[in-house]
Design a protein around this motif. Sequence first.
Motif, PDB file in Angstrom:
ATOM      1  N   UNK A 109      21.269  20.450  38.171  1.00 60.98           N
ATOM      2  CA  UNK A 109      20.102  19.836  37.536  1.00 60.98           C
ATOM      3  C   UNK A 109      20.419  18.407  37.094  1.00 60.98           C
ATOM      4  N   UNK A 110      21.633  18.194  36.608  1.00 57.12           N
ATOM      5  CA  UNK A 110      22.049  16.854  36.198  1.00 57.12           C
ATOM      6  C   UNK A 110      22.044  15.906  37.393  1.00 57.12           C
ATOM      7  N   UNK A 111      22.623  16.346  38.503  1.00 56.55           N
ATOM      8  CA  UNK A 111      22.662  15.507  39.707  1.00 56.55           C
ATOM      9  C   UNK A 111      21.241  15.182  40.162  1.00 56.55           C
ATOM     10  N   UNK A 112      20.378  16.172  40.191  1.00 60.06           N
ATOM     11  CA  UNK A 112      18.998  15.971  40.628  1.00 60.06           C
ATOM     12  C   UNK A 112      18.258  14.995  39.715  1.00 60.06           C
ATOM     13  N   UNK A 113      18.370  15.192  38.425  1.00 59.93           N
ATOM     14  CA  UNK A 113      17.668  14.343  37.463  1.00 59.93           C
ATOM     15  C   UNK A 113      18.181  12.914  37.510  1.00 59.93           C
ATOM     16  N   UNK A 114      19.479  12.749  37.510  1.00 55.58           N
ATOM     17  CA  UNK A 114      20.053  11.402  37.554  1.00 55.58           C
ATOM     18  C   UNK A 114      19.724  10.726  38.882  1.00 55.58           C
ATOM     19  N   UNK A 115      19.670  11.494  39.956  1.00 59.73           N
ATOM     20  CA  UNK A 115      19.258  10.954  41.250  1.00 59.73           C
ATOM     21  C   UNK A 115      17.824  10.458  41.221  1.00 59.73           C
ATOM     22  N   UNK A 116      16.929  11.217  40.577  1.00 57.15           N
ATOM     23  CA  UNK A 116      15.535  10.766  40.431  1.00 57.15           C
ATOM     24  C   UNK A 116      15.478   9.495  39.590  1.00 57.15           C
ATOM     25  N   UNK A 117      16.306   9.440  38.559  1.00 54.15           N
ATOM     26  CA  UNK A 117      16.351   8.231  37.744  1.00 54.15           C
ATOM     27  C   UNK A 117      16.799   7.034  38.561  1.00 54.15           C
ATOM     28  N   UNK A 118      17.797   7.238  39.406  1.00 58.01           N
ATOM     29  CA  UNK A 118      18.290   6.139  40.243  1.00 58.01           C
ATOM     30  C   UNK A 118      17.287   5.734  41.313  1.00 58.01           C
ATOM     31  N   UNK A 119      16.421   6.638  41.716  1.00 54.69           N
ATOM     32  CA  UNK A 119      15.361   6.266  42.654  1.00 54.69           C
ATOM     33  C   UNK A 119      14.419   5.253  42.011  1.00 54.69           C
ATOM     34  N   UNK A 120      14.221   5.373  40.700  1.00 54.11           N
ATOM     35  CA  UNK A 120      13.375   4.424  39.970  1.00 54.11           C
ATOM     36  C   UNK A 120      14.147   3.197  39.498  1.00 54.11           C
ATOM     37  N   UNK A 121      15.423   3.382  39.186  1.00 55.70           N
ATOM     38  CA  UNK A 121      16.255   2.308  38.633  1.00 55.70           C
ATOM     39  C   UNK A 121      17.545   2.227  39.447  1.00 55.70           C
ATOM     40  N   UNK A 122      17.467   1.777  40.707  1.00 58.84           N
ATOM     41  CA  UNK A 122      18.589   1.910  41.644  1.00 58.84           C
ATOM     42  C   UNK A 122      19.857   1.142  41.284  1.00 58.84           C
ATOM     43  N   UNK A 123      19.777   0.117  40.513  1.00 60.86           N
ATOM     44  CA  UNK A 123      20.970  -0.671  40.186  1.00 60.86           C
ATOM     45  C   UNK A 123      21.550  -0.345  38.813  1.00 60.86           C
ATOM     46  N   UNK A 124      21.043   0.686  38.166  1.00 63.18           N
ATOM     47  CA  UNK A 124      21.447   0.970  36.792  1.00 63.18           C
ATOM     48  C   UNK A 124      22.841   1.596  36.707  1.00 63.18           C
ATOM     49  N   UNK A 125      23.751   0.882  36.091  1.00 58.77           N
ATOM     50  CA  UNK A 125      25.131   1.340  35.974  1.00 58.77           C
ATOM     51  C   UNK A 125      25.307   2.570  35.104  1.00 58.77           C
ATOM     52  N   UNK A 126      24.503   2.714  34.066  1.00 57.80           N
ATOM     53  CA  UNK A 126      24.625   3.893  33.202  1.00 57.80           C
ATOM     54  C   UNK A 126      24.224   5.151  33.964  1.00 57.80           C
ATOM     55  N   UNK A 127      23.088   5.102  34.658  1.00 57.24           N
ATOM     56  CA  UNK A 127      22.672   6.260  35.458  1.00 57.24           C
ATOM     57  C   UNK A 127      23.706   6.574  36.532  1.00 57.24           C
ATOM     58  N   UNK A 128      24.249   5.545  37.173  1.00 59.60           N
ATOM     59  CA  UNK A 128      25.267   5.749  38.201  1.00 59.60           C
ATOM     60  C   UNK A 128      26.516   6.401  37.607  1.00 59.60           C
ATOM     61  N   UNK A 129      26.919   5.962  36.434  1.00 55.65           N
ATOM     62  CA  UNK A 129      28.123   6.512  35.805  1.00 55.65           C
ATOM     63  C   UNK A 129      27.940   7.983  35.458  1.00 55.65           C
ATOM     64  N   UNK A 130      26.802   8.324  34.865  1.00 54.22           N
ATOM     65  CA  UNK A 130      26.561   9.725  34.524  1.00 54.22           C
ATOM     66  C   UNK A 130      26.382  10.576  35.781  1.00 54.22           C
ATOM     67  N   UNK A 131      25.797   9.989  36.822  1.00 57.49           N
ATOM     68  CA  UNK A 131      25.708  10.715  38.093  1.00 57.49           C
ATOM     69  C   UNK A 131      27.109  10.979  38.639  1.00 57.49           C
ATOM     70  N   UNK A 132      27.995  10.012  38.553  1.00 55.10           N
ATOM     71  CA  UNK A 132      29.368  10.205  39.027  1.00 55.10           C
ATOM     72  C   UNK A 132      30.038  11.362  38.282  1.00 55.10           C
ATOM     73  N   UNK A 133      29.825  11.449  36.975  1.00 55.86           N
ATOM     74  CA  UNK A 133      30.406  12.556  36.212  1.00 55.86           C
ATOM     75  C   UNK A 133      29.842  13.895  36.674  1.00 55.86           C
ATOM     76  N   UNK A 134      28.522  13.949  36.896  1.00 53.69           N
ATOM     77  CA  UNK A 134      27.897  15.199  37.348  1.00 53.69           C
ATOM     78  C   UNK A 134      28.361  15.554  38.759  1.00 53.69           C
TER      79      UNK A 134
END
Length: 166
Positions: free
Chosen positions: A96-121
Amino acid sequence: MSEATRDDLLRAAVRLREEGRPEEARKTLVALAAGHPHDAEVAYQTAWVHDVLGLEAEAVPYYEQCLGTEGLTADDRHGAYLGLGSTYRILGRYADAVSTLGRGLAEFPEDGALQTFLAMALFNTDHHHEAMRILLKIIARTSDDPRIRPYRPAIEHYAQDLDQTV
Protein backbone atom coordinates in the motif's frame (compact mmCIF):
# COMPACT_ATOMS: atom_id res chain seq x y z
CA MET A 1 -22.45 24.40 11.61
CA SER A 2 -21.77 27.55 9.63
CA GLU A 3 -18.80 27.80 7.27
CA ALA A 4 -17.30 30.55 9.47
CA THR A 5 -17.47 28.24 12.48
CA ARG A 6 -15.85 25.43 10.48
CA ASP A 7 -13.06 27.72 9.32
CA ASP A 8 -12.52 29.14 12.81
CA LEU A 9 -12.42 25.70 14.41
CA LEU A 10 -10.05 24.38 11.75
CA ARG A 11 -7.67 27.33 12.16
CA ALA A 12 -7.77 26.95 15.94
CA ALA A 13 -7.02 23.21 15.74
CA VAL A 14 -4.10 23.74 13.35
CA ARG A 15 -2.74 26.42 15.67
CA LEU A 16 -3.00 24.02 18.63
CA ARG A 17 -1.05 21.37 16.71
CA GLU A 18 1.59 23.89 15.68
CA GLU A 19 1.89 25.10 19.30
CA GLY A 20 2.63 21.56 20.49
CA ARG A 21 -0.84 20.79 21.82
CA PRO A 22 -1.84 17.97 19.48
CA GLU A 23 -4.21 16.17 21.84
CA GLU A 24 -6.37 19.29 22.14
CA ALA A 25 -6.19 19.73 18.36
CA ARG A 26 -7.23 16.10 17.88
CA LYS A 27 -10.40 16.51 19.96
CA THR A 28 -11.46 19.52 17.91
CA LEU A 29 -10.58 17.90 14.59
CA VAL A 30 -12.32 14.59 15.29
CA ALA A 31 -15.52 16.50 16.13
CA LEU A 32 -15.08 18.72 13.08
CA ALA A 33 -14.51 15.68 10.83
CA ALA A 34 -17.67 14.05 12.15
CA GLY A 35 -19.63 17.17 11.20
CA HIS A 36 -17.92 17.51 7.80
CA PRO A 37 -17.43 13.95 6.56
CA HIS A 38 -16.74 14.99 2.95
CA ASP A 39 -14.37 17.87 3.71
CA ALA A 40 -10.91 16.98 2.36
CA GLU A 41 -9.11 19.72 4.27
CA VAL A 42 -10.63 18.72 7.60
CA ALA A 43 -9.83 15.05 6.92
CA TYR A 44 -6.22 15.93 6.04
CA GLN A 45 -5.69 17.96 9.20
CA THR A 46 -7.31 15.19 11.26
CA ALA A 47 -5.01 12.59 9.72
CA TRP A 48 -1.98 14.79 10.33
CA VAL A 49 -2.73 15.30 14.03
CA HIS A 50 -3.19 11.54 14.50
CA ASP A 51 0.24 11.00 12.93
CA VAL A 52 1.78 13.62 15.22
CA LEU A 53 0.39 11.71 18.19
CA GLY A 54 1.75 8.38 16.92
CA LEU A 55 -1.77 7.11 16.19
CA GLU A 56 -0.94 5.93 12.69
CA ALA A 57 -3.72 3.36 12.36
CA GLU A 58 -6.28 6.01 13.28
CA ALA A 59 -4.77 8.42 10.73
CA VAL A 60 -5.24 6.07 7.76
CA PRO A 61 -8.99 6.49 7.16
CA TYR A 62 -8.67 10.27 7.29
CA TYR A 63 -5.78 10.24 4.81
CA GLU A 64 -7.72 7.90 2.52
CA GLN A 65 -10.78 10.13 2.77
CA CYS A 66 -8.94 13.35 1.96
CA LEU A 67 -7.22 11.81 -1.06
CA GLY A 68 -10.52 10.42 -2.31
CA THR A 69 -12.24 13.79 -2.14
CA GLU A 70 -11.75 17.03 -4.05
CA GLY A 71 -10.69 20.16 -2.23
CA LEU A 72 -7.05 19.88 -1.18
CA THR A 73 -4.44 22.35 -2.30
CA ALA A 74 -1.47 20.91 -4.18
CA ASP A 75 0.69 21.28 -1.06
CA ASP A 76 -1.86 19.44 1.05
CA ARG A 77 -2.27 16.66 -1.57
CA HIS A 78 1.50 16.26 -1.54
CA GLY A 79 1.47 16.10 2.27
CA ALA A 80 -1.38 13.60 2.25
CA TYR A 81 0.40 11.27 -0.18
CA LEU A 82 3.57 11.49 1.87
CA GLY A 83 1.71 11.07 5.17
CA LEU A 84 -0.39 8.12 4.01
CA GLY A 85 2.49 6.39 2.25
CA SER A 86 4.74 6.79 5.27
CA THR A 87 1.98 5.68 7.61
CA TYR A 88 1.29 2.56 5.57
CA ARG A 89 5.01 1.75 5.69
CA ILE A 90 5.16 2.22 9.46
CA LEU A 91 2.17 -0.11 9.81
CA GLY A 92 3.88 -2.77 7.68
CA ARG A 93 1.49 -2.25 4.77
CA TYR A 94 4.39 -2.03 2.34
CA ALA A 95 2.52 -2.71 -0.91
CA ASP A 96 0.00 0.00 0.00
CA ALA A 97 2.90 2.34 0.76
CA VAL A 98 4.49 1.69 -2.64
CA SER A 99 1.17 2.22 -4.41
CA THR A 100 0.33 5.43 -2.56
CA LEU A 101 3.77 6.95 -2.92
CA GLY A 102 3.74 5.98 -6.60
CA ARG A 103 0.44 7.83 -7.07
CA GLY A 104 1.97 10.81 -5.30
CA LEU A 105 4.94 10.74 -7.65
CA ALA A 106 2.60 10.62 -10.64
CA GLU A 107 1.34 14.03 -9.49
CA PHE A 108 4.67 15.33 -8.15
CA PRO A 109 7.29 13.49 -10.25
CA GLU A 110 10.38 15.41 -9.12
CA ASP A 111 9.63 15.38 -5.40
CA GLY A 112 12.61 14.11 -3.42
CA ALA A 113 10.65 13.41 -0.24
CA LEU A 114 8.15 11.17 -2.02
CA GLN A 115 11.02 9.45 -3.85
CA THR A 116 12.89 8.85 -0.59
CA PHE A 117 9.89 7.33 1.17
CA LEU A 118 9.15 5.25 -1.92
CA ALA A 119 12.73 3.95 -1.81
CA MET A 120 12.22 2.88 1.81
CA ALA A 121 8.96 1.10 0.94
CA LEU A 122 10.59 -0.57 -2.05
CA PHE A 123 13.36 -1.80 0.24
CA ASN A 124 10.67 -3.27 2.51
CA THR A 125 9.16 -5.11 -0.46
CA ASP A 126 12.55 -6.57 -1.45
CA HIS A 127 12.95 -4.28 -4.48
CA HIS A 128 16.44 -3.33 -3.37
CA HIS A 129 17.82 -2.39 -6.78
CA GLU A 130 14.97 0.01 -7.50
CA ALA A 131 15.27 1.53 -4.02
CA MET A 132 19.00 2.05 -4.45
CA ARG A 133 18.52 3.49 -7.94
CA ILE A 134 16.09 6.09 -6.62
CA LEU A 135 18.35 7.06 -3.73
CA LEU A 136 21.45 7.32 -5.92
CA LYS A 137 19.60 9.60 -8.33
CA ILE A 138 18.49 11.81 -5.43
CA ILE A 139 22.05 12.00 -4.10
CA ALA A 140 23.42 12.85 -7.53
CA ARG A 141 20.77 15.52 -8.06
CA THR A 142 20.74 17.16 -4.65
CA SER A 143 24.08 16.70 -2.92
CA ASP A 144 26.18 19.78 -2.35
CA ASP A 145 28.94 17.72 -0.74
CA PRO A 146 32.17 18.80 -2.46
CA ARG A 147 33.43 15.21 -2.35
CA ILE A 148 30.33 13.88 -4.10
CA ARG A 149 29.82 16.58 -6.77
CA PRO A 150 32.76 15.48 -8.97
CA TYR A 151 31.30 11.95 -9.08
CA ARG A 152 27.78 13.05 -10.00
CA PRO A 153 28.00 11.70 -13.60
CA ALA A 154 29.32 8.33 -12.38
CA ILE A 155 26.64 8.08 -9.68
CA GLU A 156 23.92 8.90 -12.22
CA HIS A 157 25.36 6.31 -14.63
CA TYR A 158 25.56 3.53 -12.05
CA ALA A 159 22.10 4.37 -10.73
CA GLN A 160 20.78 2.96 -14.01
CA ASP A 161 22.46 -0.43 -13.53
CA LEU A 162 24.27 -1.26 -10.31
CA ASP A 163 25.28 -4.67 -11.64
CA GLN A 164 27.14 -3.23 -14.63
CA THR A 165 30.79 -4.28 -14.91
CA VAL A 166 33.41 -3.84 -17.59
